[in-house]
Design a protein around this motif. Structure first.
Motif, PDB file in Angstrom:
ATOM      1  N   CYS A  17       0.844  -1.190   0.000  1.00 25.36           N
ATOM      2  CA  CYS A  17       0.000   0.000   0.000  1.00 25.36           C
ATOM      3  C   CYS A  17       0.881   1.241   0.000  1.00 25.36           C
ATOM      4  CB  CYS A  17      -0.914  -0.004   1.232  1.00 25.36           C
ATOM      5  SG  CYS A  17      -1.974   1.463   1.371  1.00 25.36           S
ATOM      6  N   LEU A  18       0.591   2.174  -0.887  1.00 21.85           N
ATOM      7  CA  LEU A  18       1.285   3.456  -0.953  1.00 21.85           C
ATOM      8  C   LEU A  18       0.405   4.514  -0.300  1.00 21.85           C
ATOM      9  CD1 LEU A  18       3.535   5.361  -2.111  1.00 21.85           C
ATOM     10  CD2 LEU A  18       2.106   5.568  -4.160  1.00 21.85           C
ATOM     11  N   THR A  19       0.950   5.234   0.682  1.00 25.23           N
ATOM     12  CA  THR A  19       0.200   6.272   1.384  1.00 25.23           C
ATOM     13  C   THR A  19       0.761   7.638   1.029  1.00 25.23           C
ATOM     14  OG1 THR A  19      -0.266   4.792   3.246  1.00 25.23           O
ATOM     15  CG2 THR A  19      -0.545   7.148   3.629  1.00 25.23           C
ATOM     16  N   LEU A  20      -0.104   8.521   0.557  1.00 29.43           N
ATOM     17  CA  LEU A  20       0.266   9.903   0.208  1.00 29.43           C
ATOM     18  C   LEU A  20      -0.496  10.847   1.132  1.00 29.43           C
ATOM     19  CD1 LEU A  20      -0.006   9.601  -3.691  1.00 29.43           C
ATOM     20  CD2 LEU A  20       2.051   9.332  -2.286  1.00 29.43           C
ATOM     21  N   ARG A  21       0.196  11.818   1.699  1.00 29.57           N
ATOM     22  CA  ARG A  21      -0.423  12.751   2.641  1.00 29.57           C
ATOM     23  C   ARG A  21      -0.460  14.164   2.068  1.00 29.57           C
ATOM     24  NH1 ARG A  21      -1.041   9.691   7.118  1.00 29.57           N
ATOM     25  NH2 ARG A  21       0.395   7.928   7.353  1.00 29.57           N
ATOM     26  N   GLN A  22      -1.287  14.978   2.683  1.00 27.84           N
ATOM     27  CA  GLN A  22      -1.474  16.374   2.272  1.00 27.84           C
ATOM     28  C   GLN A  22      -1.912  16.460   0.803  1.00 27.84           C
ATOM     29  OE1 GLN A  22       2.223  18.341   3.361  1.00 27.84           O
ATOM     30  NE2 GLN A  22       1.573  18.537   5.491  1.00 27.84           N
ATOM     31  N   ILE A  23      -2.860  15.598   0.462  1.00 29.18           N
ATOM     32  CA  ILE A  23      -3.433  15.577  -0.887  1.00 29.18           C
ATOM     33  C   ILE A  23      -4.794  16.254  -0.828  1.00 29.18           C
ATOM     34  CG2 ILE A  23      -4.222  14.096  -2.778  1.00 29.18           C
ATOM     35  CD1 ILE A  23      -1.228  13.912  -2.304  1.00 29.18           C
ATOM     36  N   ASP A  24      -4.939  17.402  -1.489  1.00 30.45           N
ATOM     37  CA  ASP A  24      -6.245  18.065  -1.455  1.00 30.45           C
ATOM     38  C   ASP A  24      -7.174  17.432  -2.487  1.00 30.45           C
ATOM     39  OD1 ASP A  24      -5.695  19.193  -3.978  1.00 30.45           O
ATOM     40  OD2 ASP A  24      -4.958  21.061  -3.107  1.00 30.45           O
ATOM     41  N   TRP A  25      -8.444  17.881  -2.501  1.00 27.23           N
ATOM     42  CA  TRP A  25      -9.433  17.215  -3.355  1.00 27.23           C
ATOM     43  C   TRP A  25      -9.086  17.308  -4.832  1.00 27.23           C
ATOM     44  CZ3 TRP A  25     -12.908  13.752  -2.084  1.00 27.23           C
ATOM     45  CH2 TRP A  25     -13.836  13.360  -3.060  1.00 27.23           C
ATOM     46  N   SER A  26      -8.583  18.441  -5.280  1.00 31.46           N
ATOM     47  CA  SER A  26      -8.225  18.584  -6.697  1.00 31.46           C
ATOM     48  C   SER A  26      -7.068  17.651  -7.053  1.00 31.46           C
ATOM     49  CB  SER A  26      -7.864  20.040  -7.021  1.00 31.46           C
ATOM     50  OG  SER A  26      -6.760  20.477  -6.247  1.00 31.46           O
ATOM     51  N   ARG A  42      -6.579  -0.288  -5.857  1.00 31.55           N
ATOM     52  CA  ARG A  42      -7.749   0.258  -5.180  1.00 31.55           C
ATOM     53  C   ARG A  42      -7.327   1.471  -4.362  1.00 31.55           C
ATOM     54  NH1 ARG A  42      -9.754  -2.298  -8.380  1.00 31.55           N
ATOM     55  NH2 ARG A  42     -10.971  -4.215  -8.227  1.00 31.55           N
ATOM     56  N   ILE A  43      -8.219   2.452  -4.258  1.00 35.19           N
ATOM     57  CA  ILE A  43      -7.880   3.678  -3.541  1.00 35.19           C
ATOM     58  C   ILE A  43      -8.814   3.901  -2.352  1.00 35.19           C
ATOM     59  CG2 ILE A  43      -6.905   4.770  -5.603  1.00 35.19           C
ATOM     60  CD1 ILE A  43     -10.168   6.087  -4.238  1.00 35.19           C
ATOM     61  N   ALA A  44      -8.294   4.632  -1.380  1.00 31.14           N
ATOM     62  CA  ALA A  44      -9.102   5.131  -0.266  1.00 31.14           C
ATOM     63  C   ALA A  44      -8.594   6.528   0.051  1.00 31.14           C
ATOM     64  CB  ALA A  44      -8.977   4.232   0.958  1.00 31.14           C
ATOM     65  N   TYR A  45      -9.520   7.481   0.199  1.00 34.58           N
ATOM     66  CA  TYR A  45      -9.125   8.866   0.464  1.00 34.58           C
ATOM     67  C   TYR A  45      -9.999   9.438   1.572  1.00 34.58           C
ATOM     68  CZ  TYR A  45      -8.431  13.888  -0.199  1.00 34.58           C
ATOM     69  OH  TYR A  45      -8.153  15.223   0.001  1.00 34.58           O
ATOM     70  N   PHE A  46      -9.349  10.076   2.540  1.00 39.51           N
ATOM     71  CA  PHE A  46     -10.102  10.739   3.598  1.00 39.51           C
ATOM     72  C   PHE A  46      -9.296  11.901   4.149  1.00 39.51           C
ATOM     73  CE2 PHE A  46     -11.564  11.214   8.061  1.00 39.51           C
ATOM     74  CZ  PHE A  46     -12.886  11.565   7.784  1.00 39.51           C
ATOM     75  N   GLN A  47      -9.843  13.092   3.963  1.00 45.02           N
ATOM     76  CA  GLN A  47      -9.307  14.321   4.536  1.00 45.02           C
ATOM     77  C   GLN A  47      -7.805  14.454   4.364  1.00 45.02           C
ATOM     78  OE1 GLN A  47     -10.860  14.751   8.529  1.00 45.02           O
ATOM     79  NE2 GLN A  47     -12.947  15.030   7.797  1.00 45.02           N
ATOM     80  N   GLY A  48      -7.372  14.368   3.112  1.00 45.32           N
ATOM     81  CA  GLY A  48      -5.981  14.644   2.787  1.00 45.32           C
ATOM     82  C   GLY A  48      -5.060  13.452   2.724  1.00 45.32           C
ATOM     83  N   VAL A  49      -5.526  12.270   3.160  1.00 42.67           N
ATOM     84  CA  VAL A  49      -4.700  11.064   3.119  1.00 42.67           C
ATOM     85  C   VAL A  49      -5.221  10.140   2.014  1.00 42.67           C
ATOM     86  CG1 VAL A  49      -3.857   9.055   4.378  1.00 42.67           C
ATOM     87  CG2 VAL A  49      -4.185  11.230   5.575  1.00 42.67           C
ATOM     88  N   ILE A 130     -17.959  -4.910   0.561  1.00 46.20           N
ATOM     89  CA  ILE A 130     -17.106  -6.042   0.938  1.00 46.20           C
ATOM     90  C   ILE A 130     -15.648  -5.633   0.838  1.00 46.20           C
ATOM     91  CG2 ILE A 130     -16.392  -8.382   0.281  1.00 46.20           C
ATOM     92  CD1 ILE A 130     -19.253  -8.728  -0.877  1.00 46.20           C
ATOM     93  N   GLU A 131     -14.886  -5.948   1.865  1.00 48.63           N
ATOM     94  CA  GLU A 131     -13.450  -5.695   1.889  1.00 48.63           C
ATOM     95  C   GLU A 131     -12.736  -6.969   2.332  1.00 48.63           C
ATOM     96  OE1 GLU A 131     -11.721  -3.232   0.898  1.00 48.63           O
ATOM     97  OE2 GLU A 131     -13.237  -1.676   0.599  1.00 48.63           O
ATOM     98  N   VAL A 132     -11.574  -7.217   1.732  1.00 52.42           N
ATOM     99  CA  VAL A 132     -10.782  -8.396   2.062  1.00 52.42           C
ATOM    100  C   VAL A 132      -9.430  -7.955   2.619  1.00 52.42           C
ATOM    101  CG1 VAL A 132      -9.658 -10.476   1.157  1.00 52.42           C
ATOM    102  CG2 VAL A 132     -11.912  -9.799   0.300  1.00 52.42           C
ATOM    103  N   ASP A 133      -9.133  -8.371   3.853  1.00 53.50           N
ATOM    104  CA  ASP A 133      -7.837  -8.125   4.482  1.00 53.50           C
ATOM    105  C   ASP A 133      -7.465  -6.650   4.536  1.00 53.50           C
ATOM    106  OD1 ASP A 133      -7.395 -10.813   4.974  1.00 53.50           O
ATOM    107  OD2 ASP A 133      -6.524 -11.148   3.012  1.00 53.50           O
ATOM    108  N   VAL A 134      -8.408  -5.819   4.948  1.00 49.27           N
ATOM    109  CA  VAL A 134      -8.125  -4.393   5.062  1.00 49.27           C
ATOM    110  C   VAL A 134      -8.541  -3.898   6.435  1.00 49.27           C
ATOM    111  CG1 VAL A 134      -8.725  -2.086   4.247  1.00 49.27           C
ATOM    112  CG2 VAL A 134      -8.293  -3.889   2.601  1.00 49.27           C
ATOM    113  N   THR A 135      -7.606  -3.288   7.155  1.00 49.26           N
ATOM    114  CA  THR A 135      -7.917  -2.688   8.454  1.00 49.26           C
ATOM    115  C   THR A 135      -7.546  -1.211   8.463  1.00 49.26           C
ATOM    116  OG1 THR A 135      -5.740  -3.353   9.302  1.00 49.26           O
ATOM    117  CG2 THR A 135      -7.578  -4.858   9.702  1.00 49.26           C
ATOM    118  N   SER A 136      -7.367  -0.623   7.294  1.00 47.62           N
ATOM    119  CA  SER A 136      -6.920   0.759   7.159  1.00 47.62           C
ATOM    120  C   SER A 136      -7.882   1.749   7.816  1.00 47.62           C
ATOM    121  CB  SER A 136      -6.777   1.096   5.668  1.00 47.62           C
ATOM    122  OG  SER A 136      -6.838   2.473   5.444  1.00 47.62           O
ATOM    123  N   LYS A 137      -7.351   2.630   8.653  1.00 42.00           N
ATOM    124  CA  LYS A 137      -8.170   3.666   9.273  1.00 42.00           C
ATOM    125  C   LYS A 137      -8.693   4.648   8.222  1.00 42.00           C
ATOM    126  CE  LYS A 137      -6.115   3.563  13.907  1.00 42.00           C
ATOM    127  NZ  LYS A 137      -5.398   4.335  14.961  1.00 42.00           N
TER     128      LYS A 137
END
Length: 214
Positions: A17-26, A42-49, A130-137
């Motif tokens: 998993c690659l995590t990028l921070r300080q990513i705004d909506w645009s 697969r992607i997950a985005y929440f408040q800049g992460v 449905i999610e498989v093997d994901v515990t990401s906050k």
């Protein structure tokens, strides 16, 4: 000195998993465009992460089988449903975006017939994800922000069911979508069985298990 990398310069190996921070909506929207729709990640985005993960082959097989079992349950119970797979669900006002491993509209299926462009400011979120093997906050926070009422998580050979209550997910033993069947035990059992008898035999066995349970 600041270095700028383009996504095509970054490799995410299966299972990582690659995590990028300080990513705004645009930035998030631009990254989605660059990644394109025909991809395995697969992607997950929440408040800049932003998290970009690459599933393992066994992950894909498991999520397909769970999706098949859900379809059998829905059909045997004669419940209408609309499949939306790994559609990208976004709510800009909540700074949240998610791509489930699989998802279904059930209670709201009639509203989603023939709908290909979603606006979660107007349209409901999927009824079951449905999610498989994901515990990401990040991923869990995005599901909460989108208001997905029921999430199934499969990890360590066991299905877990979570329902959204008062802004957080609570683990339960019985699915509110299928309250009269012990789906936690049944799906876990037939997933394990599929590893020895194959997918087709496991599907037939699961269907018979559902009919006997009803």
């Amino acid at each position: 000195m600041v270095f700028t990398l383009q996504l095509r310069q970054i490799d995410v190996s299966p299972g990582q998993c690659l995590t990028l921070r300080q990513i705004d909506w645009s930035d998030f929207e631009a990254i989605l465009t660059e990644l394109g729709e025909r991809r395995a990640s697969r992607i997950a985005y929440f408040q800049g992460v932003l998290e970009i993960r690459m599933p393992l082959p066994e992950h894909e097989k498991t999520k397909i089988m769970i999706g098949e079992f859900v379809k059998i349950l829905l059909d045997e119970l004669e419940l209408d449903w609309e499949p939306y797979g790994s559609t990208t669900f976004k709510r800009p006002e909540m700074a949240a975006g998610i791509e489930p491993d699989d998802c279904f509209y059930i209670t709201n299926s009639a509203r989603m017939i023939g709908k290909f462009k979603l606006n979660l400011s107007i349209d409901p979120p999927p009824d079951l994800a449905i999610e498989v093997d994901v515990t990401s906050k990040t991923k869990i926070s995005a599901y909460i922000a989108l208001g997905v009422p029921e999430v199934w998580r499969y990890e360590e050979d066991k299905l877990q069911i979570f329902v959204l209550r008062e802004g957080e997910y609570v683990q339960v033993e019985t699915s509110p979508t299928f309250p009269n069947l012990p789906v936690v035990e049944g799906i876990s059992q037939f997933l394990k069985l599929s590893e020895t008898v194959g997918a087709s035999a496991a599907r037939r066995g699961f269907r018979q298990w559902v009919r006997e349970g009803l």
